[in-house]
Design a protein around this motif. Structure first.
Motif, PDB file in Angstrom:
ATOM      1  N   PHE A   1      -4.137   4.260  -3.691  1.00 46.03           N
ATOM      2  CA  PHE A   1      -3.455   4.166  -2.390  1.00 46.03           C
ATOM      3  C   PHE A   1      -4.464   3.960  -1.274  1.00 46.03           C
ATOM      4  O   PHE A   1      -4.297   3.069  -0.430  1.00 46.03           O
ATOM      5  N   TYR A   2      -5.517   4.778  -1.236  1.00 45.22           N
ATOM      6  CA  TYR A   2      -6.497   4.667  -0.153  1.00 45.22           C
ATOM      7  C   TYR A   2      -7.164   3.298  -0.153  1.00 45.22           C
ATOM      8  O   TYR A   2      -7.383   2.694   0.910  1.00 45.22           O
TER       9      TYR A   2
ATOM     10  N   LEU B   1       1.446   4.543  -2.488  1.00 41.40           N
ATOM     11  CA  LEU B   1       1.556   5.948  -2.098  1.00 41.40           C
ATOM     12  C   LEU B   1       2.748   6.596  -2.799  1.00 41.40           C
ATOM     13  O   LEU B   1       2.643   7.705  -3.331  1.00 41.40           O
ATOM     14  N   PHE B   2       3.872   5.893  -2.819  1.00 39.44           N
ATOM     15  CA  PHE B   2       5.079   6.412  -3.461  1.00 39.44           C
ATOM     16  C   PHE B   2       4.866   6.581  -4.966  1.00 39.44           C
ATOM     17  O   PHE B   2       5.351   7.547  -5.567  1.00 39.44           O
TER      18      PHE B   2
ATOM     19  N   PHE C   1      -4.533   0.718   1.050  1.00 43.57           N
ATOM     20  CA  PHE C   1      -4.273   0.868   2.484  1.00 43.57           C
ATOM     21  C   PHE C   1      -5.442   0.312   3.291  1.00 43.57           C
ATOM     22  O   PHE C   1      -5.252  -0.418   4.266  1.00 43.57           O
TER      23      PHE C   1
ATOM     24  N   TYR D   1       1.714   6.613  -6.762  1.00 42.17           N
ATOM     25  CA  TYR D   1       0.534   7.363  -7.210  1.00 42.17           C
ATOM     26  C   TYR D   1       0.163   8.537  -6.309  1.00 42.17           C
ATOM     27  O   TYR D   1      -0.780   9.270  -6.617  1.00 42.17           O
ATOM     28  N   GLY D   2       0.890   8.701  -5.192  1.00 45.30           N
ATOM     29  CA  GLY D   2       0.540   9.770  -4.268  1.00 45.30           C
ATOM     30  C   GLY D   2      -0.719   9.434  -3.490  1.00 45.30           C
ATOM     31  O   GLY D   2      -1.166   8.287  -3.456  1.00 45.30           O
ATOM     32  N   PHE D   3      -1.287  10.463  -2.859  1.00 40.94           N
ATOM     33  CA  PHE D   3      -2.523  10.257  -2.095  1.00 40.94           C
ATOM     34  C   PHE D   3      -3.691  10.181  -3.077  1.00 40.94           C
ATOM     35  O   PHE D   3      -4.366  11.166  -3.353  1.00 40.94           O
ATOM     36  N   SER D   4      -3.877   8.989  -3.588  1.00 37.60           N
ATOM     37  CA  SER D   4      -4.840   8.747  -4.664  1.00 37.60           C
ATOM     38  C   SER D   4      -5.816   7.651  -4.249  1.00 37.60           C
ATOM     39  O   SER D   4      -5.628   6.980  -3.221  1.00 37.60           O
TER      40      SER D   4
ATOM     41  N   SER E   1       0.834  -1.203   0.000  1.00 38.02           N
ATOM     42  CA  SER E   1       0.000   0.000   0.000  1.00 38.02           C
ATOM     43  C   SER E   1       0.866   1.249   0.000  1.00 38.02           C
ATOM     44  O   SER E   1       0.551   2.241  -0.685  1.00 38.02           O
ATOM     45  N   PHE E   2       1.976   1.232   0.725  1.00 41.93           N
ATOM     46  CA  PHE E   2       2.851   2.402   0.743  1.00 41.93           C
ATOM     47  C   PHE E   2       3.662   2.527  -0.551  1.00 41.93           C
ATOM     48  O   PHE E   2       4.063   3.629  -0.925  1.00 41.93           O
TER      49      PHE E   2
END
Length: 194
Positions: free
Chosen positions: A162-163, A153-154, A166, A156-159, A149-150
Motif C-alpha cells: 500500500f505505501y 489498502l483495502f 500510494f 492488504y491493510g497498511f502494508s 493504491s486505496f
C-alpha cells in the motif's frame, strides 16, 4: 541481500528506453524531439502512430512487471512492490537515456500487475472508463493511480505494498505536473483529437 539485487536489476531493466529504441531503429526519429518530448507510450503513439504507442506501453509494462513478478516469487509481495518501484524510477529516469524518460503510468500498472492480477484488471478497466469520460489520458492516469493504491489498502491493510503504491500514485501526479498546468489553462491534449 536479495532485495538489493532485485532493486538493481529492476532499475536497470526499467531504464531500457523502449520508445527511444523503437523510434530510432524503425522510424529514424528521436521522439524526445517531438510532442511532449518524453519517452512514454502516449507520446510514442502521438509521434509514431497508435500501434507503436500500444507496443511501447506494453513493453514498458513488461519491463517493470517481469522483475517485480520474479521478486514476488522469491521474496514475496513486499519485495515485489519495492523492486517494481525502482523499475518505475528506472523508466522515468533511465540510465540509458540521460535520465529523461516516461511519466510512470505503464510502470505503475506493471507493479500492480505483478502483485495482484484482480486489482490490475480493475485498474485497467477504470483507466479506460476515465479516459473515455474525461477525454484526457493524464486525468485517467492520475485518478486511477490513487484508486488503485486505496484498493491495496483495502486488500492488504497498511502494508508495504500500500505505501509503495500510494507513494507511486503521488509520483505519477508529480510526473504529470506539466499536464496539470495545461489542464488548468485549458490547453491539455485531448485523447480523441490525437
Amino acid at each position: 541481500m536479495q532485495i538489493i539485487f532485485f532493486i538493481i536489476i529492476s532499475y536497470i531493466v526499467g531504464s531500457i528506453p523502449t520508445a527511444l529504441i523503437i523510434g530510432l531503429k524503425f522510424f529514424n526519429k528521436d521522439i524526445r524531439n517531438y510532442g511532449s518530448k518524453n519517452l512514454g507510450g502516449t507520446n510514442a503513439g502521438r509521434v509514431l502512430g497508435k500501434t507503436v504507442g500500444i507496443v511501447v506501453s506494453a513493453i514498458d509494462v513488461a519491463k517493470v512487471f517481469v522483475p517485480a513478478y520474479i521478486a514476488k516469487r522469491y521474496i514475496g509481495i513486499n519485495g515485489a512492490a519495492i523492486a517494481g518501484f525502482f523499475g518505475m524510477i528506472g523508466h522515468c529516469y533511465p540510465l540509458f537515456a540521460q535520465f529523461k524518460g516516461g511519466k510512470a503510468v505503464s510502470s505503475f500498472f506493471g507493479i500492480v500487475l505483478a502483485i495482484n492480477l484482480t486489482i490490475a484488471a480493475i485498474l485497467a478497466t477504470l483507466w479506460f472508463i476515465l479516459r473515455y469520460i474525461t477525454n484526457y489520458v493524464s486525468v485517467a492516469s492520475m485518478i486511477s493511480g490513487f484508486v488503485a493504491s486505496f484498493m491495496f489498502l483495502f486488500t492488504y491493510g497498511f502494508s508495504i505494498p500500500f505505501y509503495v503504491l500510494f507513494m507511486s500514485a503521488i509520483f505519477v501526479v508529480y510526473r504529470h505536473k506539466s499536464n496539470i498546468e495545461r489542464l488548468i489553462k485549458g490547453t491539455e491534449n485531448k485523447f480523441r483529437n490525437k
